[in-house]
Design an enzyme around this catalytic site. Structure first.
Site, short mmCIF file in Angstrom:
data_model
loop_
_atom_site.label_atom_id
_atom_site.label_comp_id
_atom_site.label_asym_id
_atom_site.label_seq_id
_atom_site.Cartn_x
_atom_site.Cartn_y
_atom_site.Cartn_z
N HIS A 3 0.83 -1.21 0.00
CA HIS A 3 0.00 0.00 0.00
C HIS A 3 0.86 1.25 0.00
CE1 HIS A 3 0.44 -0.65 4.48
NE2 HIS A 3 0.52 0.67 4.51
N GLU A 50 -3.76 3.95 2.14
CA GLU A 50 -3.93 4.28 3.56
C GLU A 50 -3.89 5.80 3.66
OE1 GLU A 50 -0.59 2.98 5.97
OE2 GLU A 50 -1.74 3.16 7.83
CO CO Z 1 1.01 1.76 6.25
#
Ligand code: CO
Length: 134
Positions: free
Chosen positions: A79, A130
């Site tokens: 991510h 995120e």
């Molecule tokens: Co992270």
């Protein structure tokens, strides 16, 4: 809305080997490994001049990154984390834009002790995103 790239996270099968690779071959500033049982991961942070790399190795039987490692046995990019000023305002904006927020939609305290949320990869070009309140 989003600000700095806080980190890129890479899931690895062997965090000691990955740390050595970043320290030796890439000459990076690499932290010690820290077990985070609440998050189901062991983490290492690599500090670069403009951002961080977060190495993640599954920890425990119910690690949220075990499935990713099963699909990507040699590891891979997991991510990206973008900073936001106000995570609740960011969440509400994203939901209004049709983005899916993972989990119950309430921010959790992430690996850096700050509130985070994850956004569905299918809504962001195949990349798990995120957001972290800076
Ligand atoms: Co992270």
């Amino acid at each position: 809305m989003i600000g700095r790239l806080n980190h890129v996270a890479i899931v690895v099968p062997d965090i000691a080997a990955a740390s050595a690779l970043y320290r030796t071959a890439l000459g990076a500033d690499v932290s010690d490994a820290v077990d985070m049982p609440d998050h189901g991961v062991t983490t290492v942070f690599i500090t670069l001049p403009n951002t961080k790399i977060e190495l993640l190795q599954p920890l425990g039987a119910t690690s949220p990154v075990q499935g990713f490692l099963d699909r990507n046995p040699s590891g891979g990019m997991h991510h990206v984390c973008y900073e936001v000023e106000d995570i609740l305002a960011a969440r509400d904006h994203l939901k209004a834009e049709g983005a899916r927020v993972l989990g119950d939609g309430e921010p959790k305290i992430g690996a850096h002790g700050k509130p985070v949320l994850f956004l569905h990869p299918k809504d962001f070009c195949g990349t798990l995103v995120e957001i972290e309140q800076a």
